[in-house]
Design a protein around this motif. Sequence first.
Motif, PDB file in Angstrom:
ATOM      1  N   PHE A 140       0.829  -1.198   0.000  1.00  0.00           N
ATOM      2  CA  PHE A 140       0.000   0.000   0.000  1.00  0.00           C
ATOM      3  C   PHE A 140       0.863   1.248   0.000  1.00  0.00           C
ATOM      4  O   PHE A 140       0.633   2.180  -0.765  1.00  0.00           O
ATOM      5  CB  PHE A 140      -0.921   0.002   1.234  1.00  0.00           C
ATOM      6  N   PHE A 141       1.904   1.236   0.865  1.00  0.00           N
ATOM      7  CA  PHE A 141       2.714   2.447   0.983  1.00  0.00           C
ATOM      8  C   PHE A 141       3.751   2.577  -0.127  1.00  0.00           C
ATOM      9  O   PHE A 141       4.122   3.676  -0.496  1.00  0.00           O
ATOM     10  CB  PHE A 141       3.408   2.492   2.349  1.00  0.00           C
ATOM     11  N   THR A 142       4.216   1.446  -0.671  1.00  0.00           N
ATOM     12  CA  THR A 142       5.290   1.554  -1.652  1.00  0.00           C
ATOM     13  C   THR A 142       4.799   1.502  -3.094  1.00  0.00           C
ATOM     14  O   THR A 142       5.529   1.866  -3.996  1.00  0.00           O
ATOM     15  CB  THR A 142       6.328   0.429  -1.457  1.00  0.00           C
ATOM     16  N   GLN A 143       3.554   1.021  -3.308  1.00  0.00           N
ATOM     17  CA  GLN A 143       3.061   0.967  -4.687  1.00  0.00           C
ATOM     18  C   GLN A 143       1.718   1.664  -4.879  1.00  0.00           C
ATOM     19  O   GLN A 143       1.593   2.585  -5.655  1.00  0.00           O
ATOM     20  CB  GLN A 143       2.892  -0.492  -5.126  1.00  0.00           C
ATOM     21  N   ASP A 144       0.718   1.183  -4.113  1.00  0.00           N
ATOM     22  CA  ASP A 144      -0.657   1.607  -4.373  1.00  0.00           C
ATOM     23  C   ASP A 144      -0.838   3.118  -4.410  1.00  0.00           C
ATOM     24  O   ASP A 144      -1.557   3.648  -5.234  1.00  0.00           O
ATOM     25  CB  ASP A 144      -1.590   1.012  -3.323  1.00  0.00           C
ATOM     26  N   ILE A 145      -0.214   3.808  -3.439  1.00  0.00           N
ATOM     27  CA  ILE A 145      -0.493   5.243  -3.356  1.00  0.00           C
ATOM     28  C   ILE A 145       0.546   6.077  -4.093  1.00  0.00           C
ATOM     29  O   ILE A 145       0.482   7.296  -4.090  1.00  0.00           O
ATOM     30  CB  ILE A 145      -0.597   5.714  -1.886  1.00  0.00           C
ATOM     31  N   ILE A 146       1.497   5.421  -4.744  1.00  0.00           N
ATOM     32  CA  ILE A 146       2.468   6.167  -5.546  1.00  0.00           C
ATOM     33  C   ILE A 146       1.810   6.525  -6.881  1.00  0.00           C
ATOM     34  O   ILE A 146       1.278   5.652  -7.562  1.00  0.00           O
ATOM     35  CB  ILE A 146       3.721   5.300  -5.825  1.00  0.00           C
ATOM     36  N   PRO A 147       1.822   7.811  -7.255  1.00  0.00           N
ATOM     37  CA  PRO A 147       1.174   8.210  -8.505  1.00  0.00           C
ATOM     38  C   PRO A 147       1.638   7.358  -9.694  1.00  0.00           C
ATOM     39  O   PRO A 147       2.824   7.029  -9.807  1.00  0.00           O
ATOM     40  CB  PRO A 147       1.599   9.664  -8.681  1.00  0.00           C
ATOM     41  N   LEU A 148       0.684   7.014 -10.551  1.00  0.00           N
ATOM     42  CA  LEU A 148       0.933   6.110 -11.677  1.00  0.00           C
ATOM     43  C   LEU A 148       2.162   6.475 -12.518  1.00  0.00           C
ATOM     44  O   LEU A 148       2.972   5.604 -12.827  1.00  0.00           O
ATOM     45  CB  LEU A 148      -0.319   6.030 -12.553  1.00  0.00           C
ATOM     46  N   PRO A 149       2.326   7.761 -12.916  1.00  0.00           N
ATOM     47  CA  PRO A 149       3.487   8.091 -13.755  1.00  0.00           C
ATOM     48  C   PRO A 149       4.807   7.745 -13.070  1.00  0.00           C
ATOM     49  O   PRO A 149       5.757   7.314 -13.735  1.00  0.00           O
ATOM     50  CB  PRO A 149       3.372   9.599 -13.954  1.00  0.00           C
ATOM     51  N   ILE A 150       4.887   7.894 -11.738  1.00  0.00           N
ATOM     52  CA  ILE A 150       6.126   7.554 -11.034  1.00  0.00           C
ATOM     53  C   ILE A 150       6.313   6.035 -11.040  1.00  0.00           C
ATOM     54  O   ILE A 150       7.401   5.528 -11.284  1.00  0.00           O
ATOM     55  CB  ILE A 150       6.095   8.069  -9.582  1.00  0.00           C
ATOM     56  N   ARG A 151       5.201   5.308 -10.808  1.00  0.00           N
ATOM     57  CA  ARG A 151       5.285   3.848 -10.817  1.00  0.00           C
ATOM     58  C   ARG A 151       5.765   3.347 -12.177  1.00  0.00           C
ATOM     59  O   ARG A 151       6.485   2.373 -12.277  1.00  0.00           O
ATOM     60  CB  ARG A 151       3.904   3.253 -10.509  1.00  0.00           C
ATOM     61  N   ASN A 152       5.323   4.033 -13.233  1.00  0.00           N
ATOM     62  CA  ASN A 152       5.721   3.617 -14.576  1.00  0.00           C
ATOM     63  C   ASN A 152       7.076   4.167 -14.983  1.00  0.00           C
ATOM     64  O   ASN A 152       7.496   3.992 -16.125  1.00  0.00           O
ATOM     65  CB  ASN A 152       4.672   4.061 -15.603  1.00  0.00           C
ATOM     66  N   GLY A 153       7.712   4.912 -14.060  1.00  0.00           N
ATOM     67  CA  GLY A 153       9.030   5.453 -14.354  1.00  0.00           C
ATOM     68  C   GLY A 153       9.017   6.569 -15.387  1.00  0.00           C
ATOM     69  O   GLY A 153      10.011   6.798 -16.075  1.00  0.00           O
TER      70      GLY A 153
END
Lengths: 498, 331
Positions: A269-282
């Motif tokens: 939850f803290f390391t993926q779910d709430i990280i904004p999508l563009p950041i998750r996608n690099g």
Amino acid sequence: MENNAPIFQRPSRWKISGLFILIALACLPFADLTINTFDPMAELDRLFSGLLSPSLYPIESPIDALLQTVAFAILGVSSGSVIGFSLAQIFHFRLVRTICALIRAVHELFWALIFLQIFGLHPLTGLLAIGLPYTATFAKVYAEILEEGDRRAFDTIRHSSSFTSAFFYARLPDLWQHFIAYTSYRLECGLRSSTILGFIGLPTLGYYLSSAFLEGQYSEVWALLILFYLLIASIKYWVRPKLLPVYLLISPFIIANDSHISFDNVHRFFTQDIIPLPIRNGQGISELWLWFYNLFINEALPGIVNSLVLTQLALILTGFITLVWFPLISKLFFARFARSIGHFFLVVMRSTPEYILAFILLTLWGPSMLPAIIALALHNGAIIAHLMGHYSDALPLRLDATKGLNRYAYEVVPRIYGQFMAFLFYRWEIILRESAILGILGITTLGFYIDSAIQDIRLDRAMVLIIITALLNVCIDTISRHIRSRLRLSMGPEIISK
Amino acid sequence: MTAFESIVRNPLNRLMFLSTPITFIIYQLQLIKNGSNRMQSKLRRFIQSSFLALLVTSFSSTVLSAPKTLMFSAIPDQDQTQLIKRFAIVADYLSTKLGIPVKYIPVKSYSAAITAFRNNQIQLAWFGGLSGVRARLLVPGSEAIAQGLEDTEFRSYFIAHHSTGLQASKDFPKNISDKTFTFGSKGSTSGRLMPEFFIRENLQKPPNDVFKRVGFSGNHSRTIALVQTGAYQVGATNYKVWEKEMKAGKIDSSKVSVIWKTPAYPDYQWTIRGDVDQFWGEGFKTRVQQALLEIKDPALLKSFPRSGFIKASNNDYQPILETARKIGLID
């Protein structure tokens, strides 16, 4: 030529009131106030015929729901009060104040939606959803009570003893009653909160209430509502200091269920779910900005506008309702018997959570801002009318004071108007917080977009929207505090603890 | 798994389990140091019992956390008042067939069902097309194992209040623009995803621009009720729920009627987590699948409502995933 006679100036309280009425009028064209049901009276008729035949029979386990409601409230409120009490001791740190303000600014329903994502159906979800925002509120109010209290005895003893003993001997006994009064008031709020949490899936009364409402089973609706009123009305009989440890011991067993917490989920939850999508996608910063910009323009902005419009209209209507209702329980206007009817009416109105009121009115009138405004105003109006009624009882009148309408308009209202505004502005931020959550019911305030993001399992968006909601609340709270101090409206510990 | 094992294995439980007594002891020491009087002993009693309560919570949740029982849930897509009654018989059936305890967990929203599945608080779920796709994206290794006979060719019905004057037609009813419109739940396939897809395809505009007002009723039976009372002029609902309510006599056909039937698409399915074989032994997934396919009792099938179950696979739901991506419901 100069005129030496003092120019008549309207008092600033009057100006502020006028300003807020103007704002509300300006909001009117933007508010959607239509009644959408084809035949609202037929539904109303069905609702009240349900009152004549309340039935708990079709509900699967009403007693368990009742126990769950109480257990969540007791555990949430008591953990909140214990932690809040210790936070109140360090409330002078700016950081503590800010964090508490932010936590408070998020309604317990939103907390529940967040924790539902982290802990799923584990009882911790409900416990934290109540406990966390209540901790922040307790910290603030306990700190206010401490601040308003008399420090002289404490300061004297402090010279010859440790902080802890000075505190327990010289401060606590003096303020104990205020703490108790406020804490028991919050327990009542806690029962309301835990009921409402049922609407999103906790096994409390609200769980069955929302199903019964949705299916139009009004006999069950009334049975559950009556159960709820009885629970609230009987608080003073079953909440006893001596029984509290027993409740605290039993409650965990009531709320325990067989789901477990997975640490991987908390971590994710803290390391993926709430990280904004563009950041998750690099993706780069420009993508992130575009993501945020779209979210802000398409969802946050309309949400903010609608929440504010709803809040301002509800605030003014709350004010009017308060002024009409407070005489119902005031000794200055009614005799004992009439007052007891007034008391009953106000108790029912203020114990019904605004979320449930809005839910009822939405069912009757269809989705628009109208049911939300009325629900907020009825609930908050009843709360302030209750406080104002008691306040007006203490007003000393001249022997030859006027009676009836004249007494109301020329004597009582002008004399209590300052206090009235203090209460109203105090509720302002609360009304905003509530108008946000009414979005979950389909009115397009911020809550609507937050709920949509959560239903789409887009927690990154939900988090951004919740933070925006919290900041908006903090802004309104700051403005409200500013106005209250400008108008020199204060409430005192007796009133705070009510 | 014993209670002790689960304390050791689950870091969060471990944290809760250890931190509570430590705080408790610290507090006790503090009190001994400061002596006691009446006020303090009152406060102490209160605080002692709160700590004890916390301790019990952490312990009870720890003990009960061992996953021996198979938990399942279903999306709350229609009448929510009798959920437990409806699905308890399904749990009993599965329990007899599989020889392990099976429990039904009621949830209040589609997203709560998905979250519970993701958190391993349920291992098996009766999902809709969209919720199933979402759940399987979030839980790698999970599989669609069975679907209803009707689910290979599922449909949505567009329904309208009589006052609109809209008539049933074979083609998409373009004259629904500027009416008020309600979907079902925000996360529903037949109540949201597919209707929105057909609206966009036929009118080239998102629903918010097509209709005077767009709402989300919450579930399919609610959509029917809202259009029937005229709260919304037009709505989209699940055809199985429509037929069921029609049979039950809950629909007044002088007030509300079907104006359009969508083309067919795949919908509901049973989805199971990939790691169930580790907990209940090799071949458990196949056994569950077999048990579901063998449901023949009409009383059980009525809970869904389906006429029977057939095999399904993740690939069957590729069209749903693509549609959801197209509309922007899945990133």
